[in-house]
Scaffold this motif. Structure first.
Motif, PDB file in Angstrom:
ATOM      1  N   ILE A  50       6.186  -4.384 -29.604  1.00  0.00           N
ATOM      2  CA  ILE A  50       4.760  -4.502 -29.463  1.00  0.00           C
ATOM      3  C   ILE A  50       3.852  -4.191 -31.005  1.00  0.00           C
ATOM      4  O   ILE A  50       4.453  -3.426 -31.183  1.00  0.00           O
ATOM      5  CB  ILE A  50       3.378  -4.068 -27.997  1.00  0.00           C
ATOM      6  CG1 ILE A  50       2.421  -4.929 -28.705  1.00  0.00           C
ATOM      7  CG2 ILE A  50       4.258  -2.608 -27.884  1.00  0.00           C
ATOM      8  CD1 ILE A  50       2.174  -4.312 -26.533  1.00  0.00           C
ATOM      9  N   ARG A  51       2.690  -4.827 -31.399  1.00  0.00           N
ATOM     10  CA  ARG A  51       2.627  -4.311 -32.699  1.00  0.00           C
ATOM     11  C   ARG A  51       1.225  -3.337 -32.204  1.00  0.00           C
ATOM     12  O   ARG A  51       1.009  -3.540 -30.966  1.00  0.00           O
ATOM     13  CB  ARG A  51       2.100  -5.799 -33.122  1.00  0.00           C
ATOM     14  CG  ARG A  51       2.386  -4.720 -35.137  1.00  0.00           C
ATOM     15  CD  ARG A  51       1.939  -6.043 -35.694  1.00  0.00           C
ATOM     16  NE  ARG A  51       1.775  -5.837 -37.151  1.00  0.00           N
ATOM     17  CZ  ARG A  51       1.744  -6.384 -38.198  1.00  0.00           C
ATOM     18  NH1 ARG A  51       1.888  -7.380 -38.271  1.00  0.00           N
ATOM     19  NH2 ARG A  51       1.042  -5.860 -39.474  1.00  0.00           N
ATOM     20  N   SER A  52       1.374  -2.487 -33.424  1.00  0.00           N
ATOM     21  CA  SER A  52      -0.293  -1.483 -32.984  1.00  0.00           C
ATOM     22  C   SER A  52      -1.476  -2.306 -32.576  1.00  0.00           C
ATOM     23  O   SER A  52      -2.044  -1.609 -32.080  1.00  0.00           O
ATOM     24  CB  SER A  52       0.046  -0.658 -34.151  1.00  0.00           C
ATOM     25  OG  SER A  52      -0.025  -0.905 -35.085  1.00  0.00           O
ATOM     26  N   ASP A  55      -2.319  -4.873 -27.200  1.00  0.00           N
ATOM     27  CA  ASP A  55      -2.385  -3.916 -25.953  1.00  0.00           C
ATOM     28  C   ASP A  55      -1.650  -4.210 -24.873  1.00  0.00           C
ATOM     29  O   ASP A  55      -1.315  -3.685 -24.493  1.00  0.00           O
ATOM     30  CB  ASP A  55      -3.923  -3.574 -25.717  1.00  0.00           C
ATOM     31  CG  ASP A  55      -4.756  -4.542 -25.289  1.00  0.00           C
ATOM     32  OD1 ASP A  55      -5.456  -4.943 -25.641  1.00  0.00           O
ATOM     33  OD2 ASP A  55      -4.073  -5.937 -25.040  1.00  0.00           O
ATOM     34  N   LYS A  56      -1.089  -5.591 -25.625  1.00  0.00           N
ATOM     35  CA  LYS A  56      -0.237  -6.115 -23.417  1.00  0.00           C
ATOM     36  C   LYS A  56       0.870  -6.798 -24.559  1.00  0.00           C
ATOM     37  O   LYS A  56       0.394  -8.360 -24.942  1.00  0.00           O
ATOM     38  CB  LYS A  56      -1.243  -6.839 -23.069  1.00  0.00           C
ATOM     39  CG  LYS A  56      -0.325  -7.473 -21.843  1.00  0.00           C
ATOM     40  CD  LYS A  56      -1.041  -7.946 -20.348  1.00  0.00           C
ATOM     41  CE  LYS A  56      -0.621  -7.960 -19.499  1.00  0.00           C
ATOM     42  NZ  LYS A  56      -1.403  -8.498 -18.189  1.00  0.00           N
ATOM     43  N   ARG A  57       1.714  -7.000 -23.401  1.00  0.00           N
ATOM     44  CA  ARG A  57       2.767  -8.546 -24.167  1.00  0.00           C
ATOM     45  C   ARG A  57       3.927  -8.306 -23.338  1.00  0.00           C
ATOM     46  O   ARG A  57       4.595  -7.624 -22.485  1.00  0.00           O
ATOM     47  CB  ARG A  57       3.542  -7.956 -26.005  1.00  0.00           C
ATOM     48  CG  ARG A  57       4.624  -9.170 -26.687  1.00  0.00           C
ATOM     49  CD  ARG A  57       4.860  -9.234 -27.916  1.00  0.00           C
ATOM     50  NE  ARG A  57       5.565 -10.187 -28.453  1.00  0.00           N
ATOM     51  CZ  ARG A  57       6.970 -10.175 -28.958  1.00  0.00           C
ATOM     52  NH1 ARG A  57       7.329  -9.105 -29.764  1.00  0.00           N
ATOM     53  NH2 ARG A  57       6.986 -11.754 -29.159  1.00  0.00           N
ATOM     54  N   GLN A  58       3.915  -9.965 -23.054  1.00  0.00           N
ATOM     55  CA  GLN A  58       5.040 -10.403 -21.918  1.00  0.00           C
ATOM     56  C   GLN A  58       5.848 -10.780 -22.586  1.00  0.00           C
ATOM     57  O   GLN A  58       6.191 -11.453 -22.982  1.00  0.00           O
ATOM     58  CB  GLN A  58       3.958 -11.152 -20.668  1.00  0.00           C
ATOM     59  CG  GLN A  58       2.820 -10.245 -20.107  1.00  0.00           C
ATOM     60  CD  GLN A  58       2.053 -11.479 -19.007  1.00  0.00           C
ATOM     61  OE1 GLN A  58       1.856 -11.890 -19.790  1.00  0.00           O
ATOM     62  NE2 GLN A  58       2.113 -10.831 -17.758  1.00  0.00           N
ATOM     63  N   LEU A  65       2.748  -2.564 -22.581  1.00  0.00           N
ATOM     64  CA  LEU A  65       0.803  -2.128 -22.387  1.00  0.00           C
ATOM     65  C   LEU A  65       0.868  -0.724 -23.585  1.00  0.00           C
ATOM     66  O   LEU A  65       1.960  -0.099 -23.385  1.00  0.00           O
ATOM     67  CB  LEU A  65       0.787  -1.977 -21.580  1.00  0.00           C
ATOM     68  CG  LEU A  65       0.816  -2.633 -20.214  1.00  0.00           C
ATOM     69  CD1 LEU A  65      -0.174  -2.212 -18.608  1.00  0.00           C
ATOM     70  CD2 LEU A  65       0.041  -3.869 -20.062  1.00  0.00           C
ATOM     71  N   LEU A  66       0.286  -1.193 -24.468  1.00  0.00           N
ATOM     72  CA  LEU A  66      -0.269  -0.553 -25.266  1.00  0.00           C
ATOM     73  C   LEU A  66      -1.226   0.432 -25.106  1.00  0.00           C
ATOM     74  O   LEU A  66      -2.755  -0.702 -25.094  1.00  0.00           O
ATOM     75  CB  LEU A  66       0.269  -0.808 -26.363  1.00  0.00           C
ATOM     76  CG  LEU A  66      -0.254   0.152 -28.393  1.00  0.00           C
ATOM     77  CD1 LEU A  66       0.567   0.711 -28.015  1.00  0.00           C
ATOM     78  CD2 LEU A  66      -0.529  -0.616 -29.042  1.00  0.00           C
ATOM     79  N   ASN A  67      -2.190   1.632 -24.759  1.00  0.00           N
ATOM     80  CA  ASN A  67      -3.152   2.460 -24.258  1.00  0.00           C
ATOM     81  C   ASN A  67      -2.950   2.922 -26.343  1.00  0.00           C
ATOM     82  O   ASN A  67      -2.665   4.308 -25.811  1.00  0.00           O
ATOM     83  CB  ASN A  67      -2.927   3.427 -23.534  1.00  0.00           C
ATOM     84  CG  ASN A  67      -4.471   3.086 -23.590  1.00  0.00           C
ATOM     85  OD1 ASN A  67      -5.562   3.608 -24.098  1.00  0.00           O
ATOM     86  ND2 ASN A  67      -4.987   3.598 -22.138  1.00  0.00           N
ATOM     87  N   GLN A  76       6.747  -2.768 -17.600  1.00  0.00           N
ATOM     88  CA  GLN A  76       6.650  -3.057 -16.528  1.00  0.00           C
ATOM     89  C   GLN A  76       7.462  -4.016 -16.349  1.00  0.00           C
ATOM     90  O   GLN A  76       7.586  -5.089 -17.540  1.00  0.00           O
ATOM     91  CB  GLN A  76       5.270  -3.244 -15.845  1.00  0.00           C
ATOM     92  CG  GLN A  76       4.635  -2.631 -16.408  1.00  0.00           C
ATOM     93  CD  GLN A  76       2.725  -3.008 -15.944  1.00  0.00           C
ATOM     94  OE1 GLN A  76       2.435  -4.129 -15.329  1.00  0.00           O
ATOM     95  NE2 GLN A  76       2.024  -1.850 -16.136  1.00  0.00           N
ATOM     96  N   ILE A  77       8.463  -3.710 -15.371  1.00  0.00           N
ATOM     97  CA  ILE A  77       9.518  -4.623 -14.891  1.00  0.00           C
ATOM     98  C   ILE A  77       9.225  -5.222 -13.363  1.00  0.00           C
ATOM     99  O   ILE A  77       9.096  -4.508 -12.401  1.00  0.00           O
ATOM    100  CB  ILE A  77      10.961  -3.936 -15.074  1.00  0.00           C
ATOM    101  CG1 ILE A  77      10.983  -3.794 -16.640  1.00  0.00           C
ATOM    102  CG2 ILE A  77      12.029  -5.124 -14.721  1.00  0.00           C
ATOM    103  CD1 ILE A  77      12.649  -2.650 -16.675  1.00  0.00           C
TER     104      ILE A  77
END
Lengths: 114, 111
Positions: A50-52, A55-58, A65-67, A76-77
């Motif tokens: 995921i790039r900065s 905030d979410k990539r599936q 998830l990036l916070n 998450q799996i």
């Protein structure tokens, strides 16, 4: 200094449940965050990144998830399977110039119980 | 599997001797990395390369040197092996910021 760490060293889940693996990072300048999976006796394998500025990539059965506010990354799996049992590492990298340090955290051992 | 080969796969050596581990790739990837993996420490970056003859230190570079005279080969040398360098060593290759391909690892024991 730069560091990528983990909240929990081990995680045990029941087959079919969802798994959440967490990671804290300290370097706000990181451009990319990545999850790798390492099965016993093998080298790590790329799962998802995921790039900065996201905030979410599936992906397939996985969501990252990036916070950035709290410098927290999670994997998450969905519907965890026995084949998901492995050590999971978060990693980070920077873009640009000649600095391509791909840096890993310590890892979380995921055990899936049948 | 990405074309990456580490040699040797296993090695036992004596304290004080020099040791060289080889990473060979057939993918023509620009970036190459050496990591060590120890219980409780995860993967720690030793050295990395961003091109032929272009290398830089990682977080645990003391006691190690590297060379990359060709795109396909990245050598890791332990100048004078110590017991603290007993570990599993992984080489990785990459053409992107995120997806790296790892070798099978070299288990090194220093006695």
């Amino acid at each position: 200094g730069e560091s990528v760490g983990l909240h929990l060293p081990t995680l045990s889940v029941q087959e079919g449940d969802n798994s959440i693996i967490n990671c804290a990072y300290s370097n706000s300048a990181s451009d990319y965050f990545i999850w790798y999976k390492q099965e016993s006796g093998k080298g790590p394998q790329f799962i998802i990144d995921i790039r900065s500025n996201m905030d979410k990539r599936q992906g397939q059965r996985v969501t990252v998830l990036l916070n950035k506010t709290v410098k927290h990354l999670s994997l998450q799996i969905a519907a965890t399977q026995p084949g998901d049992s492995a050590v999971y590492f978060c990693a980070e990298n920077h873009a640009g110039g000649s600095n391509y340090k791909l840096t890993f955290g310590k890892g979380t051992l995921l055990t899936v119980n049948p | 599997d990405a074309g990456i080969t580490q040699s040797p796969r296993h090695k036992v050596t004596e304290t004080g001797t020099p040791v060289t581990l080889r990473c060979h790739q057939t993918e023509n990837h620009r970036y190459m990395y050496w990591y060590r993996q120890d219980p409780g420490h995860g993967l720690r970056l030793i050295h990395y390369s961003y091109g032929v003859k272009d290398t830089d230190k990682g977080e645990v570079s003391d006691g190690y040197s590297v060379s990359r005279s060709k795109t396909e080969d990245f050598l890791l040398t332990l100048e004078s092996a110590t017991s603290s360098q007993t570990s599993v060593y992984f080489c990785a290759i990459s053409e992107s910021y995120t997806e790296a391909f790892f070798g099978q690892g070299t288990r090194l024991t220093v006695v």
